[in-house]
Design a protein around this motif. Structure first.
Motif, mmCIF file in Angstrom:
data_model
loop_
_atom_site.group_PDB
_atom_site.id
_atom_site.type_symbol
_atom_site.label_atom_id
_atom_site.label_comp_id
_atom_site.label_asym_id
_atom_site.label_seq_id
_atom_site.Cartn_x
_atom_site.Cartn_y
_atom_site.Cartn_z
ATOM 1 N N ARG A 1 0.830 -1.216 0.000
ATOM 2 C CA ARG A 1 0.000 0.000 0.000
ATOM 3 C C ARG A 1 0.860 1.261 0.000
ATOM 4 O O ARG A 1 0.571 2.224 -0.722
ATOM 5 C CB ARG A 1 -0.937 -0.007 1.206
ATOM 6 N N ALA A 2 1.922 1.273 0.817
ATOM 7 C CA ALA A 2 2.789 2.455 0.884
ATOM 8 C C ALA A 2 3.514 2.674 -0.435
ATOM 9 O O ALA A 2 3.677 3.816 -0.887
ATOM 10 C CB ALA A 2 3.788 2.302 2.031
ATOM 11 N N VAL B 1 13.983 5.880 4.130
ATOM 12 C CA VAL B 1 13.300 4.645 4.525
ATOM 13 C C VAL B 1 11.899 4.983 4.994
ATOM 14 O O VAL B 1 11.726 5.817 5.897
ATOM 15 C CB VAL B 1 14.067 3.903 5.642
ATOM 16 N N ILE B 2 10.916 4.372 4.385
ATOM 17 C CA ILE B 2 9.522 4.514 4.789
ATOM 18 C C ILE B 2 9.128 3.239 5.520
ATOM 19 O O ILE B 2 9.177 2.143 4.949
ATOM 20 C CB ILE B 2 8.601 4.725 3.575
ATOM 21 N N ALA C 1 -1.890 -3.784 -4.525
ATOM 22 C CA ALA C 1 -2.247 -2.462 -4.007
ATOM 23 C C ALA C 1 -2.479 -1.470 -5.145
ATOM 24 O O ALA C 1 -3.344 -0.589 -5.040
ATOM 25 C CB ALA C 1 -1.155 -1.955 -3.079
ATOM 26 N N LEU C 2 -1.743 -1.596 -6.220
ATOM 27 C CA LEU C 2 -1.969 -0.730 -7.381
ATOM 28 C C LEU C 2 -3.347 -1.001 -7.991
ATOM 29 O O LEU C 2 -4.080 -0.063 -8.334
ATOM 30 C CB LEU C 2 -0.883 -0.966 -8.437
ATOM 31 N N GLY D 1 2.274 5.408 8.353
ATOM 32 C CA GLY D 1 0.908 5.705 7.907
ATOM 33 C C GLY D 1 0.796 5.931 6.428
ATOM 34 O O GLY D 1 -0.085 6.619 5.943
ATOM 35 N N GLY D 2 1.734 5.340 5.669
ATOM 36 C CA GLY D 2 1.649 5.434 4.219
ATOM 37 C C GLY D 2 2.541 6.519 3.684
ATOM 38 O O GLY D 2 3.208 7.232 4.402
ATOM 39 N N ALA D 3 2.552 6.650 2.361
ATOM 40 C CA ALA D 3 3.404 7.628 1.695
ATOM 41 C C ALA D 3 2.618 8.395 0.661
ATOM 42 O O ALA D 3 1.710 7.877 0.037
ATOM 43 C CB ALA D 3 4.586 6.924 1.023
ATOM 44 N N ALA D 4 2.958 9.647 0.502
ATOM 45 C CA ALA D 4 2.376 10.457 -0.554
ATOM 46 C C ALA D 4 3.023 10.081 -1.875
ATOM 47 O O ALA D 4 4.014 9.364 -1.913
ATOM 48 C CB ALA D 4 2.611 11.943 -0.243
ATOM 49 N N PRO D 5 2.495 10.539 -3.011
ATOM 50 C CA PRO D 5 3.036 10.148 -4.303
ATOM 51 C C PRO D 5 4.520 10.431 -4.477
ATOM 52 O O PRO D 5 5.177 9.786 -5.253
ATOM 53 C CB PRO D 5 2.183 10.958 -5.299
#
Length: 283
Positions: free
Chosen positions: A96-97, A265-266, A122-123, A272-276
């Motif tokens: 998802r991230a 590193v995410i 997720a995509l 809580g996820g990542a923006a584009p």
């Protein structure tokens, strides 16, 4: 004469049938599917599953989703079906991230493996994405992406099939990739450490991963915490050539040296996820 035909009519005694299962699995290069065993033995898949459960308990074979593989194989590489059931929550979070980093209209390259497959799922779930081109050398990933067609254009690279990972490698892998200028590649692997970067246990797939990375402007590694601090035979990408690592189920101590080397590193189950653009989302 009927006793001589017992193998054909499925009445082979259980100990002999199980010995034959072990023989078939030991002689196979990778996964032997339940349906194939049932056909070879002239019995039902239910019976084969029961035999596999017993043989796994006896440590004679290793039962995995869809069939069985041999124990004690010389290579540390494990079948896709075996690793698919491990760290599933982490892989879903990573998927998802990573998918949150993708924009409509982009070209994305997806590597082989269970974590890139989670990115594919997720995509597909992102119904806002349109006009996306996804290039992959994974038959499993291509099938996972199929429900998103025609929103997505799915390109399979071609190449030589490796059944263990359902992947396509050289020769002939390089016929398509030089014609592609992708925005981002999502790479998996079996190890990630400061000294070697992203590594993999299998050399043909290591070469394929390098070719995939060369086709994209940005490299994102997707790997759960179990891969950190490990190094294997083939070096895929040194840390200086990795833009982002997306992970989950990882300790702060494991992440610290990667971040200290200058790699973003995410931590998907923390951030809580990542923006584009790969930054933490505060929405």
């Amino acid at each position: 004469m009927r006793d001589d035909l017992s193998f054909l009519d499925g009445s082979l005694p259980a100990p002999l049938r199980q010995d034959r299962i072990v023989s078939i699995v030991e002689g196979a290069p990778g996964l032997v599917r339940t349906a194939s065993l049932a056909a070879a033995l002239g019995t039902s898949e239910v019976t084969v599953r029961q035999d596999l459960a017993l043989l796994d308990q006896e440590a004679r074979i290793r039962r995995v989703r869809g069939g069985a593989v041999r124990r004690g194989a010389g290579s540390p590489e494990r079948p896709f079906e075996e690793t698919a059931v491990e760290h599933q929550v982490a892989k879903a979070a990573i998927g998802r991230a990573a998918a949150a980093m993708v924009r409509s209209g982009e070209c994305v390259v997806l590597d082989v493996g269970t974590t890139p497959a989670a990115v594919a799922s997720a995509l597909v779930a992102r119904e806002d994405l349109t006009d996306l081109t996804v290039v992959t050398n994974s038959l499993t990933t291509a099938l996972a992406l199929e429900p998103a067609v025609p929103r997505f254009t799915v390109v399979v690279t071609g190449g030589t099939l490796r059944p263990l990972q359902h992947s396509l490698v050289a020769p002939f892998l390089g016929a398509v990739l030089p014609m592609i200028a992708a925005d981002v590649v999502f790479l998996g692997g079996t190890g990630l450490d400061v000294e070697h970067g992203l590594t993999n246990v299998n050399l043909p797939e290591t070469e394929a991963k390098r070719m995939l990375a060369d086709a994209a402007r940005r490299t994102v590694v997707v790997a759960d915490g179990s891969k950190f601090g490990r190094a294997h035979l083939g070096v895929v990408r040194p840390l200086e050539d990795i833009d982002v690592v997306v992970t989950a189920e990882v300790t702060a101590d494991a992440v610290a040296p990667i971040r200290a080397a200058g790699v973003r590193v995410i931590v998907a189950d923390e951030d809580g996820g990542a923006a584009p653009d790969g930054r933490k989302s505060h929405a």
